[in-house]
Design a protein around this motif. Structure first.
Motif, PDB file in Angstrom:
ATOM      1  N   ALA A   1      13.037 -36.062   6.032  1.00 14.49           N
ATOM      2  CA  ALA A   1      12.199 -34.993   6.314  1.00 14.49           C
ATOM      3  C   ALA A   1      11.077 -35.119   7.156  1.00 14.49           C
ATOM      4  O   ALA A   1      10.786 -34.160   8.078  1.00 14.49           O
ATOM      5  CB  ALA A   1      11.756 -34.181   4.972  1.00 14.49           C
ATOM      6  N   VAL A   2      10.426 -36.013   7.007  1.00 12.97           N
ATOM      7  CA  VAL A   2       9.241 -36.328   8.133  1.00 12.97           C
ATOM      8  C   VAL A   2       9.804 -36.612   9.411  1.00 12.97           C
ATOM      9  O   VAL A   2       9.170 -35.784  10.483  1.00 12.97           O
ATOM     10  CB  VAL A   2       8.472 -37.558   7.611  1.00 12.97           C
ATOM     11  N   LEU A   3      10.916 -37.236   9.833  1.00 16.94           N
ATOM     12  CA  LEU A   3      11.346 -37.552  10.954  1.00 16.94           C
ATOM     13  C   LEU A   3      11.901 -36.163  11.434  1.00 16.94           C
ATOM     14  O   LEU A   3      11.907 -35.763  12.870  1.00 16.94           O
ATOM     15  CB  LEU A   3      12.442 -38.597  10.917  1.00 16.94           C
ATOM     16  N   LEU A   4      12.752 -35.456  10.696  1.00 19.70           N
ATOM     17  CA  LEU A   4      13.181 -34.068  11.235  1.00 19.70           C
ATOM     18  C   LEU A   4      12.013 -33.143  11.542  1.00 19.70           C
ATOM     19  O   LEU A   4      12.037 -32.512  12.821  1.00 19.70           O
ATOM     20  CB  LEU A   4      14.036 -33.302  10.159  1.00 19.70           C
ATOM     21  N   LYS A   5      10.880 -33.093  10.881  1.00 21.33           N
ATOM     22  CA  LYS A   5       9.702 -32.399  11.272  1.00 21.33           C
ATOM     23  C   LYS A   5       9.238 -32.928  12.496  1.00 21.33           C
ATOM     24  O   LYS A   5       8.738 -32.309  13.480  1.00 21.33           O
ATOM     25  CB  LYS A   5       8.832 -32.399  10.009  1.00 21.33           C
ATOM     26  N   GLU A   6       9.313 -34.075  12.951  1.00 22.94           N
ATOM     27  CA  GLU A   6       8.646 -34.668  14.278  1.00 22.94           C
ATOM     28  C   GLU A   6       9.488 -34.360  15.178  1.00 22.94           C
ATOM     29  O   GLU A   6       9.045 -33.969  16.216  1.00 22.94           O
ATOM     30  CB  GLU A   6       8.704 -36.118  13.843  1.00 22.94           C
ATOM     31  N   CYS A   7      10.727 -34.509  14.828  1.00 26.08           N
ATOM     32  CA  CYS A   7      11.942 -33.751  15.895  1.00 26.08           C
ATOM     33  C   CYS A   7      11.580 -32.318  16.236  1.00 26.08           C
ATOM     34  O   CYS A   7      11.696 -32.018  17.483  1.00 26.08           O
ATOM     35  CB  CYS A   7      13.192 -34.092  15.618  1.00 26.08           C
ATOM     36  N   GLU A   8      11.413 -31.444  15.301  1.00 21.37           N
ATOM     37  CA  GLU A   8      11.162 -30.271  15.484  1.00 21.37           C
ATOM     38  C   GLU A   8       9.851 -29.825  16.244  1.00 21.37           C
ATOM     39  O   GLU A   8       9.662 -28.868  17.166  1.00 21.37           O
ATOM     40  CB  GLU A   8      11.116 -29.410  14.030  1.00 21.37           C
ATOM     41  N   GLU A   9       8.878 -30.574  16.187  1.00 23.24           N
ATOM     42  CA  GLU A   9       7.439 -30.446  16.599  1.00 23.24           C
ATOM     43  C   GLU A   9       7.714 -30.813  18.343  1.00 23.24           C
ATOM     44  O   GLU A   9       7.253 -30.483  19.107  1.00 23.24           O
ATOM     45  CB  GLU A   9       6.655 -31.347  16.235  1.00 23.24           C
ATOM     46  N   CYS A  10       8.570 -31.919  18.625  1.00 24.05           N
ATOM     47  CA  CYS A  10       8.763 -32.508  19.774  1.00 24.05           C
ATOM     48  C   CYS A  10       9.500 -31.159  20.583  1.00 24.05           C
ATOM     49  O   CYS A  10       9.239 -30.838  21.828  1.00 24.05           O
ATOM     50  CB  CYS A  10       9.615 -33.777  19.891  1.00 24.05           C
ATOM     51  N   ILE A  11      10.501 -30.706  19.856  1.00 25.33           N
ATOM     52  CA  ILE A  11      11.426 -29.518  20.756  1.00 25.33           C
ATOM     53  C   ILE A  11      10.560 -28.474  20.875  1.00 25.33           C
ATOM     54  O   ILE A  11      10.678 -27.871  21.861  1.00 25.33           O
ATOM     55  CB  ILE A  11      12.513 -29.304  19.831  1.00 25.33           C
ATOM     56  N   ALA A  12       9.673 -28.093  19.971  1.00 26.28           N
ATOM     57  CA  ALA A  12       8.732 -26.900  20.230  1.00 26.28           C
ATOM     58  C   ALA A  12       7.901 -27.201  21.166  1.00 26.28           C
ATOM     59  O   ALA A  12       7.646 -26.468  22.223  1.00 26.28           O
ATOM     60  CB  ALA A  12       7.866 -26.911  18.873  1.00 26.28           C
ATOM     61  N   ASN A  13       7.254 -28.447  21.340  1.00 25.61           N
ATOM     62  CA  ASN A  13       6.470 -28.779  22.703  1.00 25.61           C
ATOM     63  C   ASN A  13       7.413 -28.644  24.012  1.00 25.61           C
ATOM     64  O   ASN A  13       6.701 -28.259  24.910  1.00 25.61           O
ATOM     65  CB  ASN A  13       5.807 -30.044  22.621  1.00 25.61           C
ATOM     66  N   PHE A  14       8.509 -29.323  23.650  1.00 22.85           N
ATOM     67  CA  PHE A  14       9.620 -29.246  24.820  1.00 22.85           C
ATOM     68  C   PHE A  14       9.565 -27.529  25.521  1.00 22.85           C
ATOM     69  O   PHE A  14       9.748 -27.761  26.693  1.00 22.85           O
ATOM     70  CB  PHE A  14      10.561 -29.683  24.536  1.00 22.85           C
ATOM     71  N   LEU A  15       9.759 -26.858  24.571  1.00 24.57           N
ATOM     72  CA  LEU A  15       9.940 -25.299  25.223  1.00 24.57           C
ATOM     73  C   LEU A  15       8.698 -24.716  25.435  1.00 24.57           C
ATOM     74  O   LEU A  15       8.901 -23.585  25.965  1.00 24.57           O
ATOM     75  CB  LEU A  15      10.712 -24.504  23.798  1.00 24.57           C
ATOM     76  N   ARG A  16       7.546 -25.430  25.499  1.00 21.46           N
ATOM     77  CA  ARG A  16       6.186 -24.643  25.953  1.00 21.46           C
ATOM     78  C   ARG A  16       6.602 -24.220  27.451  1.00 21.46           C
ATOM     79  O   ARG A  16       6.918 -25.321  28.200  1.00 21.46           O
ATOM     80  CB  ARG A  16       5.172 -25.581  25.605  1.00 21.46           C
ATOM     81  N   PRO A  17       6.092 -23.203  27.981  1.00 20.92           N
ATOM     82  CA  PRO A  17       6.489 -22.912  29.437  1.00 20.92           C
ATOM     83  C   PRO A  17       5.468 -23.705  30.458  1.00 20.92           C
ATOM     84  O   PRO A  17       5.502 -23.684  31.603  1.00 20.92           O
ATOM     85  CB  PRO A  17       6.207 -21.373  29.689  1.00 20.92           C
ATOM     86  N   ASP A  18       4.264 -24.033  29.818  1.00 26.37           N
ATOM     87  CA  ASP A  18       3.191 -24.700  30.606  1.00 26.37           C
ATOM     88  C   ASP A  18       3.337 -26.060  30.797  1.00 26.37           C
ATOM     89  O   ASP A  18       2.534 -26.917  31.387  1.00 26.37           O
ATOM     90  CB  ASP A  18       1.993 -24.406  30.146  1.00 26.37           C
ATOM     91  N   LEU A  19       4.514 -26.633  30.207  1.00 29.49           N
ATOM     92  CA  LEU A  19       4.607 -27.959  30.119  1.00 29.49           C
ATOM     93  C   LEU A  19       5.235 -28.647  31.536  1.00 29.49           C
ATOM     94  O   LEU A  19       6.033 -27.942  32.081  1.00 29.49           O
ATOM     95  CB  LEU A  19       5.402 -28.525  28.920  1.00 29.49           C
TER      96      LEU A  19
END
Length: 64
Positions: free
Chosen positions: A6-24
């Protein structure tokens, strides 16, 4: 194990959310994807050669 997953999936989810940021920047987007894959790999048990080398050089006296 379930808590770890669960912790690793949450970590993955946060990384993907960051990836989708338009200003990145493209290089930071790639890093976010790399970290997301690393989190999933810890669940599936996939081990990268670079990870093995990192452990060897960090934990053992190779080349000294």
């Amino acid at each position: 194990t379930r808590h770890r997953h669960a912790v690793l999936l949450k970590e993955c989810e946060e990384c993907i959310a960051n990836f989708l940021r338009p200003d990145l920047s493209p290089d930071m987007a790639c890093e976010e994807l790399r970290m997301a894959v690393a989190s999933i790999s810890k669940i599936t048990g996939h081990i990268d050669v670079e990870q093995v080398l990192d452990v060897l050089f960090r934990d053992f006296c190779i080349g000294k």
